[in-house]
Design a protein around this motif. Sequence first.
Motif: not given
Length: 624
Positions: A31-32, A46-47, A83-84, A318-321
């Motif tokens: 879980i990142h 965003q997980l 999405d949290l 993109a969100t992850y990075l």
Amino acid sequence: MMNVFKSILLSLFIGWGGFCATAQNPEIKHIHPTNWWVGMKTPNLQLLVYGKNISSAKVSLTYPGVRIKKSHKVENPNYLMVDLEISKAAKPGTMRLVFSNGNFKNTQNYTLGVKKYKPVAINTPDFIYLLMPDRFANGDESNDKFNDMLDRQADKNVPFLRHGGDFQGIINHLDYLQELGVTTLWNTPVIENDTRLKKELHGNLQAAYHGYHFSDQYKIDRRFGGNEGYKKLSTALHQRGMKLIQDAVYNHVSEDHWMFVDPPTKDWFNRSPSYTGTTHKEQSVFDPAGTEADRKLLTDGWFTPFLPDVNQRSPFFATYLIQHAIWSTEEFGVDGWRIDTYKYNDMPFMNRCNQALLDEYPNLLIFGETFVTNPAWLNYFVRNNVKYPFNCNLPGTCDFPTYSAINESLNQPFSWDGGINRLYSTLAQDYLYADPSKMVTFLENHDTDRFFSVVGEDFNKYKLGVTWLLTARGIPHFYYGTEVLMKNTKNPTDAEVRKDFEGGWKGDKQSKFTATGRNAKENEAFELVKKLANYRKNTPALHSGKFTQYLPQDGVYVYFRYDNAKTIMVVMNTNAAESTFDTARFSERMKGFSSAQNVLSGETISGLSSMKVPAMSAWVLELK
Ligand SMILES: [Ca+2]
Ligand SMILES: [Ca+2]
């Protein structure tokens, strides 16, 4: 060829996962981000959840102030994006995320801490030291290699393998760095590179000892000391008032990265029907007559066949990075970011990423690496004064134009546009940059020949170069070992300029960390750097004062750094003979001064109307 084979295997695996969705219980492997904080400017998180068939699970959560806005399935059933929204009312604590599907129920604890890190500003008084953790000092022999990693070797005697250097080795030598005048540490990347040996340039099988081949963003490499070791290093630095720069790679990951082995979507990485490398030609980005096809080749082509190019236009990736960059800043206490291979990134993504970091941490120094030696080309990739159709928001960048210019200035004879005129005319193009003080200046780095070798091991040229760097505008950085005359060129390979710092390994014959282990010339070099770096740090006129330069004449280059309190005059004689010259043409800056103190020798110079400067040498004069 191998990539084609891999992608066939991959599509089989994705198909298999989908087919089995009802037969197998989901799993959760990652879980990142691994944890987060309340008190962030943005309420959104965003997980990325990864595990076999996880998309068949529903996710729920009961935690005051936090709600699930949406979950997204993607092509690969092994991923679920959640999405949290973390409201201002949310308190720190442990949330329980429940993933369920029929008989299956898996509860994951997720920690929310309190955002508290305030990066310490890195600016012109600072002196940055770039080192390669694998090659600086081995402080813990128990972490040199691990049998459960893809590369299980460590051998100090093989230039292409890992040598065992680590964070503890750095911590052991922070006194040395501080004595030298270093304020800020920049390590080549510290993120896990759990990768097989690769055939890099010249065909040698090479370990990713340099750190640029990420395999999992949320792990710091165990061979350096892991996440806990990195926190320990950060704490040790901050306790001394020193700062930490992290090296980011957004453009690519290793082909051994778990996300490349099993990607969320077909377009997670930029792919072409057959292998397509980048052109490396940045001109296509700003050329008004350039083409979309060429621009795409630069940014979407792969850096090498084993470094998949990240599709930064994918909103999830993109969100992850971006979240990872914020997470690292908070988790480890990062004060600055150096961004690798900047020009190969998608520029709108980079602007979003830089802005997101600055929104959370306005104090951060962010600078890029674009190996371009012409200011007219480099300025595009940093905040600039040109009206381009698209403007980059990167605050600073590695100053490759002055790096190239100082190297050539010391090696070419003086001429209309050669010799020291190269440095002068390069700096005259500062008008292109929005803030030249954010240029990160250097004489050498891990991708270049060693400076002492570039100047033909001429000690006078070496001292001239060092004197320029530590009196120049911008933020200076050293590459480990410059101060003790480490030398070599990249012939035959990069490994030649990435040798171990002598004294960092048990059994080293002598230690360059101590005055007794250095020879007379190395001590002279060390003392010069120490003197100038400390003088710079404590002299606002020098690090933050105005910069004025005069046209070089007859191989002599004169510039000033000044503020209301002090005027520093730097005189560089690049001739092979002593130069005597009249100072009348500098009266614009010298008016009212009648004597000077030579900062390096300590001697007082009375009578400034003419000067006699020895061959190939520099004076740093505090005018009185
Ligand atoms: Ca070690
Ligand atoms: Ca790219």
